[in-house]
Design an enzyme around this catalytic site. Structure first.
Site, PDB file in Angstrom:
ATOM      1  N   LYS A  65     127.254   9.534  33.157  1.00 39.89           N
ATOM      2  CA  LYS A  65     125.829   9.500  32.795  1.00 39.89           C
ATOM      3  C   LYS A  65     124.948   9.824  33.996  1.00 39.89           C
ATOM      4  CE  LYS A  65     125.905   5.158  31.453  1.00 39.89           C
ATOM      5  NZ  LYS A  65     127.310   4.752  31.707  1.00 39.89           N
TER       6      LYS A  65
ATOM      7  N   ARG B  98     120.950  -1.241  26.862  1.00 35.38           N
ATOM      8  CA  ARG B  98     122.356  -1.593  26.764  1.00 35.38           C
ATOM      9  C   ARG B  98     122.608  -2.670  25.723  1.00 35.38           C
ATOM     10  NH1 ARG B  98     123.842  -0.056  32.502  1.00 35.38           N
ATOM     11  NH2 ARG B  98     125.981  -0.639  32.877  1.00 35.38           N
TER      12      ARG B  98
ATOM     13  N   ARG C  55     135.793   6.289  42.658  1.00 33.59           N
ATOM     14  CA  ARG C  55     134.363   6.386  42.956  1.00 33.59           C
ATOM     15  C   ARG C  55     134.032   5.705  44.292  1.00 33.59           C
ATOM     16  NH1 ARG C  55     130.177   5.575  38.065  1.00 33.59           N
ATOM     17  NH2 ARG C  55     130.116   3.341  38.471  1.00 33.59           N
TER      18      ARG C  55
ATOM     19  N   ARG D  76     132.196   0.332  45.182  1.00 33.55           N
ATOM     20  CA  ARG D  76     131.350  -0.713  44.602  1.00 33.55           C
ATOM     21  C   ARG D  76     132.239  -1.862  44.135  1.00 33.55           C
ATOM     22  NH1 ARG D  76     127.625   2.434  40.352  1.00 33.55           N
ATOM     23  NH2 ARG D  76     128.143   0.601  39.125  1.00 33.55           N
TER      24      ARG D  76
ATOM     25  N   ARG E  68     133.581  -4.679  32.184  1.00 27.84           N
ATOM     26  CA  ARG E  68     132.429  -3.830  31.843  1.00 27.84           C
ATOM     27  C   ARG E  68     132.711  -3.018  30.578  1.00 27.84           C
ATOM     28  NH1 ARG E  68     131.603  -0.546  37.015  1.00 27.84           N
ATOM     29  NH2 ARG E  68     129.636   0.150  36.133  1.00 27.84           N
TER      30      ARG E  68
END
Ligand code: AMP
Length: 215
Positions: A8, A83, A122, A155, A166
């Site tokens: 996204k 969300r 990531r 992260r 998540r």
């Protein structure tokens, strides 16, 4: 909208660059608030660390303040918000009070195992927030930010157990928004697999058709 790691943010950045509308990422705003140690940052930090949703009231205030900035007057891209159904309703109301409405909602469709691979690779710059990926978007110097040379980090919410949490939260709280937006007739599901350019093209077609209707 889409699960974490669906791309996204990458697509929103492309849209911002090519269409000149601001990319508004609640996740990025919260991370900036945590870095700056603001009151919002302090309230959001522990939810984010565990991969839980920040309470709706905090999110809503943050978004409404941002949407009232002058640069959002001619349009905006929301990334990672809404969300929950509570957030979606609050957004609809906020926009309706100003005679506005969302033009389109895109769902990034992607298998969970692909997302898991993407997230473990990531990396992010702790100074400027730029995202990298060890395979798909590697920095010029391994482990260092191209923009400021800072050492890249993973992260905390990209740790495997947090990612699973998540994904579960996405299924439970965010996936139901599909019916909400489908009913409004402004919804498109796109495959989020392939290169960033391929995904961009799919969304671009939809955006152009929505823009044509709005004229
Ligand atoms: P993201 O970068 O979009 O995955 O967001 C990172 C974290 O920020 C999430 O795991 C949540 O803890 C928090 N967050 C971001 N956007 C929202 C939202 N719309 N509602 C609740 N929490 C959010």
């Amino acid at each position: 909208m889409g699960p974490p790691g669906a791309g996204k943010g990458t697509q929103a950045e492309l849209f911002q660059r090519r269409h000149g509308v601001p990319h508004i990422s609640t996740g990025e705003m919260f991370r900036a608030a945590v870095r700056a140690d603001t009151e919002v940052g302090r309230r959001a930090a522990e939810y984010m660390r565990d991969g839980e949703l920040v309470p709706d009231a905090i999110v809503q205030q943050l978004v409404e303040d941002r949407l009232m900035q002058p640069d959002a007057a001619a349009g905006f891209i929301l990334d990672g918000y809404p969300r929950t159904l509570v957030q979606a309703d609050a957004l609809d109301e906020f926009l309706a009070r100003r005679g506005r409405a969302l033009d389109g909602v895109v769902l990034f469709d992607i298998p969970e195992e692909v997302v898991l691979r993407r997230l473990t690779g990531r990396r992010v710059c702790p100074v400027c927030g730029t995202n990298y990926h060890v395979e798909h978007k590697a920095p010029h110097v391994p482990g260092r930010c191209d923009l400021d040379g800072a050492e890249l980090i993973q992260r905390r919410d990209d740790a495997p157990e947090t990612v699973h949490r998540r994904l579960e939260i996405f299924r439970r709280w965010t996936a139901p928004l599909v019916d909400h937006y489908r009913a409004l007739g402004i919804f498109l599901a796109v495959s989020a697999q392939g290169t960033a350019e391929e995904v961009y093209e799919r969304i671009q077609e939809f955006a152009a058709s929505r823009a044509a209707r709005a004229v």
